[in-house]
Scaffold this motif. Structure first.
Motif, PDB file in Angstrom:
ATOM      1  N   ALA A   8      34.432  68.206  89.946  1.00 10.94           N
ATOM      2  CA  ALA A   8      33.461  69.048  89.226  1.00 10.94           C
ATOM      3  C   ALA A   8      34.171  70.194  88.495  1.00 10.94           C
ATOM      4  CB  ALA A   8      32.427  69.585  90.208  1.00 10.94           C
ATOM      5  N   ARG A   9      35.190  70.752  89.189  1.00  9.00           N
ATOM      6  CA  ARG A   9      35.945  71.851  88.551  1.00  9.00           C
ATOM      7  C   ARG A   9      36.662  71.354  87.309  1.00  9.00           C
ATOM      8  NH1 ARG A   9      41.201  74.394  89.968  1.00  9.00           N
ATOM      9  NH2 ARG A   9      41.428  72.806  91.609  1.00  9.00           N
ATOM     10  N   LYS A  10      37.194  70.137  87.387  1.00  9.61           N
ATOM     11  CA  LYS A  10      37.893  69.581  86.229  1.00  9.61           C
ATOM     12  C   LYS A  10      36.935  69.401  85.054  1.00  9.61           C
ATOM     13  CE  LYS A  10      38.165  65.305  85.783  1.00  9.61           C
ATOM     14  NZ  LYS A  10      38.341  63.848  85.836  1.00  9.61           N
ATOM     15  N   ASN A  11      35.789  68.846  85.311  1.00  7.80           N
ATOM     16  CA  ASN A  11      34.826  68.612  84.221  1.00  7.80           C
ATOM     17  C   ASN A  11      34.316  69.922  83.631  1.00  7.80           C
ATOM     18  OD1 ASN A  11      35.077  65.835  84.600  1.00  7.80           O
ATOM     19  ND2 ASN A  11      33.407  65.766  86.104  1.00  7.80           N
ATOM     20  N   ARG A  12      34.018  70.877  84.538  1.00  5.52           N
ATOM     21  CA  ARG A  12      33.509  72.166  84.048  1.00  5.52           C
ATOM     22  C   ARG A  12      34.581  72.901  83.227  1.00  5.52           C
ATOM     23  NH1 ARG A  12      33.172  74.538  88.523  1.00  5.52           N
ATOM     24  NH2 ARG A  12      35.023  75.862  88.282  1.00  5.52           N
ATOM     25  N   ASP A  13      35.814  72.952  83.731  1.00  2.92           N
ATOM     26  CA  ASP A  13      36.876  73.671  83.028  1.00  2.92           C
ATOM     27  C   ASP A  13      37.173  73.061  81.665  1.00  2.92           C
ATOM     28  OD1 ASP A  13      37.085  75.382  85.124  1.00  2.92           O
ATOM     29  OD2 ASP A  13      38.931  74.531  85.960  1.00  2.92           O
ATOM     30  N   PHE A  14      37.127  71.731  81.600  1.00  2.00           N
ATOM     31  CA  PHE A  14      37.406  71.106  80.312  1.00  2.00           C
ATOM     32  C   PHE A  14      36.339  71.461  79.279  1.00  2.00           C
ATOM     33  CE2 PHE A  14      37.143  67.556  77.290  1.00  2.00           C
ATOM     34  CZ  PHE A  14      38.433  67.580  76.799  1.00  2.00           C
ATOM     35  N   GLY A  15      35.076  71.450  79.739  1.00  2.00           N
ATOM     36  CA  GLY A  15      34.000  71.810  78.812  1.00  2.00           C
ATOM     37  C   GLY A  15      34.115  73.247  78.341  1.00  2.00           C
ATOM     38  N   LEU A  16      34.459  74.164  79.271  1.00  2.00           N
ATOM     39  CA  LEU A  16      34.621  75.571  78.883  1.00  2.00           C
ATOM     40  C   LEU A  16      35.832  75.760  77.970  1.00  2.00           C
ATOM     41  CD1 LEU A  16      33.794  77.300  82.292  1.00  2.00           C
ATOM     42  CD2 LEU A  16      32.406  77.350  80.200  1.00  2.00           C
ATOM     43  N   PHE A  17      36.895  75.031  78.247  1.00  4.68           N
ATOM     44  CA  PHE A  17      38.077  75.114  77.390  1.00  4.68           C
ATOM     45  C   PHE A  17      37.752  74.723  75.952  1.00  4.68           C
ATOM     46  CE2 PHE A  17      41.348  72.285  75.525  1.00  4.68           C
ATOM     47  CZ  PHE A  17      42.217  73.258  75.065  1.00  4.68           C
ATOM     48  N   VAL A  18      37.046  73.598  75.818  1.00  2.70           N
ATOM     49  CA  VAL A  18      36.703  73.132  74.472  1.00  2.70           C
ATOM     50  C   VAL A  18      35.731  74.085  73.792  1.00  2.70           C
ATOM     51  CG1 VAL A  18      35.607  71.274  73.158  1.00  2.70           C
ATOM     52  CG2 VAL A  18      37.169  70.724  75.052  1.00  2.70           C
ATOM     53  N   GLY A  19      34.683  74.518  74.541  1.00  2.04           N
ATOM     54  CA  GLY A  19      33.670  75.365  73.926  1.00  2.04           C
ATOM     55  C   GLY A  19      34.195  76.742  73.561  1.00  2.04           C
ATOM     56  N   LEU A  20      34.878  77.402  74.529  1.00  2.00           N
ATOM     57  CA  LEU A  20      35.388  78.753  74.244  1.00  2.00           C
ATOM     58  C   LEU A  20      36.510  78.716  73.216  1.00  2.00           C
ATOM     59  CD1 LEU A  20      35.470  80.292  77.837  1.00  2.00           C
ATOM     60  CD2 LEU A  20      33.786  80.699  76.029  1.00  2.00           C
ATOM     61  N   GLY A  21      37.374  77.701  73.287  1.00  2.00           N
ATOM     62  CA  GLY A  21      38.443  77.599  72.292  1.00  2.00           C
ATOM     63  C   GLY A  21      37.902  77.408  70.903  1.00  2.00           C
ATOM     64  N   GLY A  22      36.879  76.542  70.780  1.00  2.00           N
ATOM     65  CA  GLY A  22      36.288  76.346  69.459  1.00  2.00           C
ATOM     66  C   GLY A  22      35.617  77.601  68.939  1.00  2.00           C
ATOM     67  N   ALA A  23      34.887  78.294  69.840  1.00  2.00           N
ATOM     68  CA  ALA A  23      34.227  79.530  69.406  1.00  2.00           C
ATOM     69  C   ALA A  23      35.243  80.580  69.002  1.00  2.00           C
ATOM     70  CB  ALA A  23      33.346  80.049  70.540  1.00  2.00           C
ATOM     71  N   GLY A  24      36.376  80.672  69.748  1.00  2.00           N
ATOM     72  CA  GLY A  24      37.413  81.649  69.402  1.00  2.00           C
ATOM     73  C   GLY A  24      38.029  81.370  68.053  1.00  2.00           C
ATOM     74  N   LEU A  25      38.278  80.078  67.767  1.00  2.00           N
ATOM     75  CA  LEU A  25      38.859  79.726  66.472  1.00  2.00           C
ATOM     76  C   LEU A  25      37.905  80.057  65.333  1.00  2.00           C
ATOM     77  CD1 LEU A  25      40.561  76.317  67.376  1.00  2.00           C
ATOM     78  CD2 LEU A  25      41.650  78.550  67.032  1.00  2.00           C
TER      79      LEU A  25
ATOM     80  N   ILE B 140      43.213  68.568  87.927  1.00  2.42           N
ATOM     81  CA  ILE B 140      43.701  67.201  87.693  1.00  2.42           C
ATOM     82  C   ILE B 140      44.913  66.913  88.555  1.00  2.42           C
ATOM     83  CG2 ILE B 140      44.742  65.663  85.962  1.00  2.42           C
ATOM     84  CD1 ILE B 140      42.954  67.011  83.876  1.00  2.42           C
ATOM     85  N   GLY B 141      45.820  67.866  88.677  1.00  5.80           N
ATOM     86  CA  GLY B 141      46.994  67.672  89.519  1.00  5.80           C
ATOM     87  C   GLY B 141      46.626  67.474  90.970  1.00  5.80           C
ATOM     88  N   ALA B 142      45.621  68.259  91.461  1.00  8.69           N
ATOM     89  CA  ALA B 142      45.190  68.105  92.854  1.00  8.69           C
ATOM     90  C   ALA B 142      44.581  66.720  93.086  1.00  8.69           C
ATOM     91  CB  ALA B 142      44.192  69.195  93.204  1.00  8.69           C
ATOM     92  N   LEU B 143      43.800  66.232  92.115  1.00  7.58           N
ATOM     93  CA  LEU B 143      43.201  64.898  92.241  1.00  7.58           C
ATOM     94  C   LEU B 143      44.281  63.821  92.279  1.00  7.58           C
ATOM     95  CD1 LEU B 143      40.186  65.319  89.794  1.00  7.58           C
ATOM     96  CD2 LEU B 143      40.032  64.946  92.278  1.00  7.58           C
ATOM     97  N   ARG B 144      45.301  63.960  91.451  1.00  9.93           N
ATOM     98  CA  ARG B 144      46.359  62.958  91.430  1.00  9.93           C
ATOM     99  C   ARG B 144      47.177  62.970  92.721  1.00  9.93           C
ATOM    100  NH1 ARG B 144      48.633  63.663  85.221  1.00  9.93           N
ATOM    101  NH2 ARG B 144      46.871  62.603  84.182  1.00  9.93           N
ATOM    102  N   ASP B 145      47.349  64.138  93.301  1.00  8.55           N
ATOM    103  CA  ASP B 145      48.138  64.233  94.534  1.00  8.55           C
ATOM    104  C   ASP B 145      47.392  63.690  95.757  1.00  8.55           C
ATOM    105  OD1 ASP B 145      50.178  65.366  93.103  1.00  8.55           O
ATOM    106  OD2 ASP B 145      49.628  67.446  93.598  1.00  8.55           O
ATOM    107  N   ASN B 146      46.062  63.790  95.742  1.00  6.82           N
ATOM    108  CA  ASN B 146      45.291  63.452  96.939  1.00  6.82           C
ATOM    109  C   ASN B 146      44.518  62.140  96.820  1.00  6.82           C
ATOM    110  OD1 ASN B 146      45.437  65.970  98.866  1.00  6.82           O
ATOM    111  ND2 ASN B 146      45.161  66.791  96.777  1.00  6.82           N
TER     112      ASN B 146
END
Length: 369
Positions: free
Chosen positions: A310-327, A283-289
């Motif tokens: 694409a990296r932003k969308n993929r990372d967000f989905g993994l963050f939500v999915g793995l974080g939820g599974a961990g909890l 997200i930071g790279a997108l905002r800078d460029n």
């Protein structure tokens, strides 16, 4: 003839008779062969008898030093300084054992209240008195020692140690000193004061008893050795039956699945945090460029907008999915650990199975509750 001399302590010693070549009568009549045989026999005797003779050697004696120590001890004791005088009697006895020194040591022990030790000292003095020179002196020391024994007979405490139904291989110690099996049950003299008796035997629990005796007291201590407890029953999965017992940890009663679920939850949460950091970086790279303009989005020339998006969308989905599974996994582990203190049958046999896909991630909970 042997020459007799008298030591300062009243002992006599006999000097070895002198030998002269003329005393070896008949030596001239020996043939060379007989002399050779005799020499070989003598050498064999020395070789075989030497070690035994050395093993039986007595401690070196020094009558002169012993006499000096004896007189110094008498002078100190005469002034009432028993603490300094009595050890000098002991040193004198080591250099030259004598009945008179032993009697003084007995009096020292008697003054310390060690009546059993003093009783033993008087008896030892009688044995040493056999070597005292002079009939009158020997008789006087004998009377002193016998009187000391008679005075102490009624004061010496007696301690009997018994082991009830003594098992094979039993060992008994009194104050750290082994007690022979033949001495068990016999009233043995001991000094007044505290004593510790310990009995042990293979396959049995050791027992230790403490007892305090007063002068003239007779006490019997009876010990009972109980068979040692067997090894505790196995509590691991090999001894368990049923799904709940098989899932218990071998030691603390917490189900194994709870530990596995907790570890998986920590790993999933850690991974989700990593993807969150990478998502924020994209997200930071997108905002800078890139920036929003009329009619769309403008990005700097040469910047790969599609890759970071694409990296932003993929990372967000993994963050939500793995974080939820961990909890979810951590919650299941907490439930299993908290429930392990109650009935084992009520502990849920469940675990979290994480999954990751190109478009997201999550966890599946399986088992029975």
């Amino acid at each position: 003839m042997a020459e007799t001399t008298t030591s300062p302590l009243g002992k006599h010693c006999i000097a070895a008779p002198s030998h002269h070549p003329a005393d070896a009568r008949g030596g001239a009549g020996l043939t060379p062969r007989m002399r050779a045989v005799a020499a070989l026999a003598f050498a064999a005797a020395v070789a075989l008898g030497g070690p035994a003779a050395r093993a039986q050697q007595q401690p070196p004696r020094d009558p002169v030093a012993a006499e000096a120590l004896f007189k110094a001890a008498r002078a100190l004791v005469g002034k009432g300084d028993y603490a300094a005088g009595c050890p000098k009697f002991e040193a004198s006895l080591e250099l030259n054992p004598s009945a008179s020194t032993m009697i003084n040591i007995a009096r020292c022990h008697e003054r310390e209240g060690k009546v059993a030790t003093a009783w033993h000292d008087y008896n030892r003095a009688i044995v040493l008195n056999r070597e005292t020179a002079g009939e009158q002196r020997r008789r006087g020391l004998e009377e002193i020692a016998q009187k000391g024994i008679a005075d102490l007979d009624a004061r010496v405490p007696k301690l009997s140690v018994m082991v009830k139904s003594a098992p094979a291989g039993v060992e008994v110690q009194r104050d750290g000193t082994p007690v022979p099996a033949a001495a068990l049950g016999e009233p043995l003299p001991v000094d007044p004061g505290p004593h510790e008796i310990r009995a042990s035997a293979p396959g049995h629990e050791a027992e230790t008893r403490s007892v305090t005796l007063r002068e003239g007291e007779s006490v019997t201590v009876e010990l009972t050795l109980r068979p040692a407890a067997g090894p505790p029953a196995a509590t691991g999965p090999t001894a368990a039956t049923g799904p709940e017992k098989a899932s218990e940890a071998p030691g603390g009663g917490i189900p194994t699945w709870a530990w596995v679920s907790g570890a998986a939850g920590i790993a999933l949460v850690g991974a989700s945090v990593g993807f969150l950091i990478d998502d924020l970086s994209a997200i930071g790279a997108l905002r800078d460029n890139c920036r929003e303009v009329t009619g769309g989005t403008y990005c700097k020339p040469g910047y790969d907008f599609a890759a970071d998006n694409a990296r932003k969308n993929r990372d967000f989905g993994l963050f939500v999915g793995l974080g939820g599974a961990g909890l979810v996994a951590l919650g299941a582990a907490a439930y299993g650990i908290a429930g392990s203190g109650g009935e084992k049958a009520s502990a849920p046999a469940a675990a979290a199975l994480p999954w990751v896909a190109p478009s997201g991630a999550g966890a599946s909970i399986y088992g029975s509750f």
